[in-house]
Scaffold this active site. Structure first.
Site, mmCIF file in Angstrom:
data_model
loop_
_atom_site.group_PDB
_atom_site.id
_atom_site.type_symbol
_atom_site.label_atom_id
_atom_site.label_comp_id
_atom_site.label_asym_id
_atom_site.label_seq_id
_atom_site.Cartn_x
_atom_site.Cartn_y
_atom_site.Cartn_z
ATOM 1 N N SER A 111 51.062 43.534 33.675
ATOM 2 C CA SER A 111 49.965 43.793 32.742
ATOM 3 C C SER A 111 50.157 45.200 32.189
ATOM 4 O O SER A 111 50.034 46.186 32.920
ATOM 5 C CB SER A 111 48.610 43.689 33.464
ATOM 6 O OG SER A 111 48.396 42.383 33.917
ATOM 7 N N LYS A 185 45.785 38.562 28.334
ATOM 8 C CA LYS A 185 45.503 39.040 29.689
ATOM 9 C C LYS A 185 44.289 39.962 29.698
ATOM 10 O O LYS A 185 43.462 39.915 30.619
ATOM 11 C CB LYS A 185 46.715 39.773 30.256
ATOM 12 C CG LYS A 185 46.514 40.314 31.681
ATOM 13 C CD LYS A 185 46.172 39.195 32.662
ATOM 14 C CE LYS A 185 45.863 39.715 34.069
ATOM 15 N NZ LYS A 185 47.037 40.213 34.790
ATOM 16 N N LYS A 253 42.503 49.293 36.173
ATOM 17 C CA LYS A 253 43.573 49.630 35.232
ATOM 18 C C LYS A 253 43.496 48.746 33.995
ATOM 19 O O LYS A 253 43.602 49.224 32.858
ATOM 20 C CB LYS A 253 44.938 49.468 35.899
ATOM 21 C CG LYS A 253 46.124 49.602 34.926
ATOM 22 C CD LYS A 253 47.439 49.297 35.617
ATOM 23 C CE LYS A 253 47.649 47.835 35.893
ATOM 24 N NZ LYS A 253 48.034 47.057 34.680
#
Length: 308
Positions: A111, A185, A253
């Site tokens: 990611s 995502k 994150k």
């Protein structure tokens, strides 16, 4: 990683491929193992060599550098923790991209920021290498069972050439040009973060109100409020089982990356902003290594309720 379920070919029988796999963590280890069990020659590297020992027993070849994993590979898969780490491995005169053979494919399943994926794709293209940004959702269980949701951005021809390989890991879907996998995502992570927060709030509401939270969860399953998060993470919250399948620090994150993309696109996403702030507070209280479902601990703190 020791899951005994068979790994099936996709569409037609797959020709064995040489796969360089870089990043053997909670997710990467079972993914590399599944590819080896499907008959592919997998060469893997990780910063911590001891993590390679169980994989060698599963038929994965351990190598001593990212370059050794990538040289001569048909496909290189990256499963590292963040964009800067991926760039350190991939870019530059001694990076993985410069050592890959023209006509091979690079699949970045980490990611990372959208712009990072687009930049990597442009450099890969200049070297004659096909590129997919293909982050995943489904956690450690999905990686072990081969049921990951795989969101792939890149050229359709590159996706087509990699689809059978990726089917060993889960359900790949082509969602647009390079960078689109990361956008998908981010959408996934916002839904996950927001839903975890809402499920936690709901359980605290019924607990303080005098109902049985476990029975309320059961009553809600099958209705419009049902979700994978209510089923799996709701149970984790009730049991206080926060061993990390997906650590909160990585959830944060991703929500931080989503907030940066929100700003770039001049959007206002107030629910997601609040969930991001909650995860930030959770990390500030030392819970970043716990599963992201442990967000309920942060909400307990806010409400003066017992945390442990």
């Amino acid at each position: 990683m020791n899951d005994s379920r068979p790994v099936h070919a996709s569409h037609a029988e797959q020709a064995p491929r040489t796969v360089g796999f870089i990043g053997i963590g909670i997710m990467g280890a079972p993914m590399a193992s599944r590819l080896a069990r499907a008959g592919h020659h997998v060469r893997a590297w990780n910063r911590t060599p001891d993590k390679m020992i169980p994989l060698q027993q599963a038929g994965v070849e351990a190598v001593d550098s990212p370059i050794a994993a990538a040289q001569g590979a048909d496909v290189v898969i990256i499963m590292l923790s963040a964009g800067p780490v991926c760039d350190d491995i991939l870019l530059g005169e001694t990076g993985v991209i410069s050592t890959m053979q023209p006509g091979s494919q690079l699949i970045v399943m980490s990611s990372i920021p959208v712009d990072t994926a687009r930049h990597q794709a442009a450099i890969a293209s200049r070297h004659g290498i096909g590129y997919l940004d293909a982050p995943v959702s489904g956690g450690e269980r999905g990686a072990i069972e081969g049921t990951l949701a795989i969101m792939a951005g890149g050229e359709p021809t590159v996706f087509d050439s990699c689809q059978a390989l990726l089917t060993n890991l889960g359900r790949p879907t082509h969602v647009g040009p390079a960078g689109s996998g990361q956008l998908a995502k981010l959408a996934n992570q916002l839904i996950v973060a927001n839903t975890i927060a809402t499920v936690a709030e709901a359980l605290l509401l019924v607990e303080r109100g005098g109902a049985d939270p476990a029975q309320v969860r059961m009553a809600l399953m099958g209705g419009f409020a049902d979700s994978t998060i209510l089923k799996m993470h709701g149970q984790r919250m009730l049991e206080g089982d926060f061993a990390p399948g997906g650590a909160a620090k990585w959830q944060y994150k991703d929500t931080q990356t989503a907030m940066a993309e929100m700003t770039r696109l001049e959007l206002d996403l107030p629910v997601s902003l609040q969930a991001d702030a909650l995860f930030g507070d959770m990390l500030s209280h030392g819970d970043g290594e716990l599963d992201h479902s442990a967000l309920i601990r942060e909400l307990r703190r806010r409400n003066g309720m017992p945390v442990d």
